[in-house]
Design an enzyme around this catalytic site. Structure first.
Site, short mmCIF file in Angstrom:
data_model
loop_
_atom_site.label_atom_id
_atom_site.label_comp_id
_atom_site.label_asym_id
_atom_site.label_seq_id
_atom_site.Cartn_x
_atom_site.Cartn_y
_atom_site.Cartn_z
N GLU A 179 0.66 -1.36 -0.11
CA GLU A 179 -0.06 -0.07 0.06
C GLU A 179 0.96 1.36 0.09
OE1 GLU A 179 -2.94 -0.29 3.28
OE2 GLU A 179 -4.17 -1.61 1.91
N GLU A 218 -6.28 -7.76 -0.39
CA GLU A 218 -6.59 -7.64 0.94
C GLU A 218 -8.20 -7.35 1.17
OE1 GLU A 218 -4.55 -4.93 3.49
OE2 GLU A 218 -2.87 -5.66 2.92
C1 GAL Z 1 -3.96 -2.46 5.06
C2 GAL Z 1 -2.64 -3.08 5.23
C3 GAL Z 1 -2.60 -4.14 6.21
C4 GAL Z 1 -3.38 -4.22 7.18
C5 GAL Z 1 -4.74 -3.66 6.85
C6 GAL Z 1 -5.77 -3.71 8.23
O1 GAL Z 1 -4.05 -1.06 4.91
O2 GAL Z 1 -2.09 -3.13 4.04
O3 GAL Z 1 -1.33 -4.52 6.53
O4 GAL Z 1 -2.92 -3.29 8.32
O5 GAL Z 1 -4.86 -2.56 6.19
O6 GAL Z 1 -7.17 -3.37 7.65
#
Ligand code: GAL
Length: 666
Positions: free
Chosen positions: A149, A308
């Site tokens: 990110e 994610e």
């Molecule tokens: C994203 C990040 C992850 C984790 C996740 C939590 O921003 O890439 O590492 O922190 O959010 O929702």
């Protein structure tokens, strides 16, 4: 040799360094039980891989790679450069990011580095190189994951190193001629004229509004610097590890505007995205659907990876609502319905320590005897049964134009109303189109518009001459075009297009607005002409004259009472509509009924306010996805084979409340 990505990969971030060895054995057993076939490894493991300046420790990662391979699980291997270790920032505090008001952000969280820091880059590339050399031919390796990110917490840095880099960027943009910068930035205003690039600074906190074009250029610069961090790592990976695709995870969602992902997408071998729904927002799946269509836009229409999302609650919103039973499955499948070829989560096992210990994971704290785990297993089986959609994509007849630069420009300070939000109209028009079964591509204004029957131009505040001409050409060629308020107002330099609003689209639309009439907080007006009953509107009104268009709807009351609120003009073999106010959802629904009927865009069967229907198209087949977000069963007149239930359907598919279906169409 490295192997390809699994079709419709399932899994998530895997952080074994947070757990003792015994847990790793259990991890692999449970990954097998739940059908995990791809994990993202090492995202935040820099401090483990390089415990000191000249110390390296790959043993634990070697073991993980081998064990995962033995278990049949592929690896999306991170370059681990997202979070520098404490020894590095201790030696080089000058690489820490500085905010616009001069505060240095300390290590102790994550991503504490200035994106323009040469020291950061040198160390990041050394790590990236070491990993590429060690693992480029590992059989578990399926994908490289640069950083994480990029820009999540450090998108804009205002330190002196960034200032120097900004000046270099400006020299390149303005032909090394400060007079060009003065013109572009309109520095005749407020005595801001520069006679040397050396005087130029990032828009640090100032006594009042900073120069808007300075702000805009700084946003462009910051996005470019972050992209550069990707590109330099990608190039190392391509050189040492040819044939293995390289990605970095985007954050295409309402909460994130800093990175110009529609430009970034071209640099990635495969686009991947992280998406988190806004907890507690009624109908949050609609924002998800829009973001997923925009993600497909960043990927140029090709399939992308959902890198994610969350099985249930996150830990970083003010109130972290858990997902309701079935909601995770609907969320995950919705991403697939809009073009994702992977369903991955943050993270495999919910942490027991650290800032994210209250964030859900595939494996919850309470273990496998939980509804959450059973749903994970159920989803994994469901994805297995629909695996054949992998590689297909969506082809739609309606487009929404979207531009991060327009977003940045639109939401700068010193504007007519703080209530004009860039994504607001785009999301509501997308919602209304979806409810009427219209699939939508979300694309950059420079995209080829020739195949679209309906072109939606929401709040395109900043627009180039070329893009405005392309929109007009689409109408000439037969498309129905609709432009909403605060579009076409400025050029790339944020200079007003003179002669009346909405400058760039005035001739196309056949209207001329002489003054904006923004509404006060809580104020609303009524608009009649879109249907039998008047509809509501708020935020915005205009003193608008017809100049070739006819009025479709008129303000009943408020500051523009009696004036046109919605207009239409016939253009070539198409038409151009203008919407000069922020219609309420019912008003947007009425408007969209007109647009759908006039443009003749295809309406997918069975769609409704709570029933999401999309289509993916492959070489030899097409699939209709039905996601029922509502509380009543949905009837869908489709013929084919439902991959979820394994049953043939003959025009009478019923999808239970909260249920999903994926029908290979006959
Ligand atoms: C994203 C990040 C992850 C984790 C996740 C939590 O921003 O890439 O590492 O922190 O959010 O929702």
């Amino acid at each position: 040799m490295p192997t390809p990505l699994p079709a419709l990969a399932f899994g998530g971030d895997y952080n074994p360094e947070q757990w003792p060895r015994e847990a790793h054995v259990e991890d692999r057993e449970l990954m097998r039980e739940s059908g995990v076939d791809l994990v993202t490894l090492g995202v935040f493991s820099w401090a483990w891989l390089q415990p000191g300046p000249d110390q390296w420790d790959f043993a634990w990662l070697d073991e993980q790679m081998d064990d995962l391979h033995a278990a049949g699980i592929k690896v999306d291997l991170a370059t681990a450069t997202a979070s520098p270790p404490p020894w590095l920032t201790q030696r080089h505090p000058e690489m820490l990011p500085i905010t616009h008001d001069g505060r240095t952000l300390s290590p102790g969280g994550r991503q504490a580095f200035c994106p323009s820091s040469p020291i950061y880059r040198e160390h990041a590339l050394a790590l990236c190189t070491a990993l590429a050399e060690r693992y480029h031919d590992h059989p578990a390796l399926a994908l490289w994951h640069v950083s994480n990110e990029l820009g999540c917490h450090n998108a804009r840095c205002y330190c002196d190193v960034s200032a120097a880099a900004f000046r270099d960027w400006l020299r390149a943009r303005y032909d090394d001629d400060v007079a060009h910068l003065n013109d572009a930035w309109g520095t005749a205003f407020w005595s801001q004229r520069y006679d040397d690039f050396a005087q130029v600074l990032p828009p640090r906190v100032a006594p009042t509004h900073a120069n808007p074009t300075q702000q805009l250029d700084f946003l462009r610069f910051s996005s470019d610097q972050l992209l550069d961090n990707f590109v330099v790592e990608r190039d190392v990976l391509h050189r040492i590890s040819p044939g293995v695709p390289v990605t970095t995870n985007f954050m295409v969602m309402r909460q994130t505007m800093e990175m110009d992902y529609l430009r970034w997408g071209r640099e990635l071998d495969v686009v991947s995205n992280d998406h988190y729904v806004i907890a507690g927002e009624e109908g949050s799946h609609r924002e998800l659907a829009f973001s997923a269509d925009l993600t497909r836009g960043t990927a140029g229409g090709r399939p992308w990876l959902l890198m994610e999302h969350s099985t249930s609650a996150v830990n970083w919103q003010p109130r972290n609502r858990a997902k309701k039973p079935g909601e995770m499955i609907r969320n995950s499948l919705a991403h697939v319905a809009h073009g994702a070829d992977a369903v991955l989560y943050f993270q495999w096992r919910a942490s027991r320590a650290g800032a994210e210990k209250f964030h859900s994971g595939l494996l919850p704290h309470a273990g496998t005897d939980t509804r959450q785990w059973r749903e994970v297993v159920e989803l994994s089986r469901l994805l297995d049964s629909v695996e054949e959609v992998s590689g297909s994509t969506a082809r739609n007849e309606a487009a929404i134009l979207f531009d991060y630069e327009a977003w940045w420009g639109c939401e700068l300070d010193s504007h007519p109303s703080i209530d004009v939000r860039y994504r607001d109209r785009a999301e509501d028009l997308h919602r209304a189109l979806s409810a009427q079964g219209v699939g939508v591509d979300v694309v950059h204004p420079s995209a080829d518009l020739s195949s679209y029957k309906l072109v939606v131009v929401p709040t395109l505040y900043l627009v180039s001459d070329e893009a405005a001409a392309a929109v007009a050409a689409a109408a000439e060629a037969g498309a129905t075009v609709v432009v909403t308020y605060f579009s076409g107002i400025v050029d790339e330099h944020d200079h007003i297009r003179l002669g009346g609003y909405p400058g760039a689209f005035r001739d196309l639309l056949g209207v001329r607005t002489t003054e904006f009439l923004p509404l006060l907080e809580g104020e609303s007006v009524r608009v009649e002409g879109l249907g039998d009953a008047a509809v509501g509107a708020d935020t915005w009104a205009e003193d608008l004259e017809l100049a070739g268009a006819s009025a479709v709807a008129t303000y009943v009351d408020g500051p523009a009472a009696g004036l046109p609120a919605v207009t239409r003009r016939e253009v070539g073999s198409g038409s151009a509509w203008y919407v000069a106010t922020r219609l309420d959802p019912a008003g947007t629904d009425r408007l969209v009924e007109h647009l759908v009927a006039e443009s003749g865009v295809e309406q997918l069967p069975g769609a409704g306010a709570d029933v999401e229907v999309t289509r993916r198209v492959g070489d030899a087949a097409s699939w209709l996805f039905v996601i029922n977000h509502g509380g009543a069963p949905a009837a869908v007149p489709v013929h084919g084979h439902d991959l979820v239930t394994g049953r043939d359907v003959a025009g009478d598919l019923e999808v239970a409340a909260g249920g999903v279906a994926v029908v290979r169409e006959a």
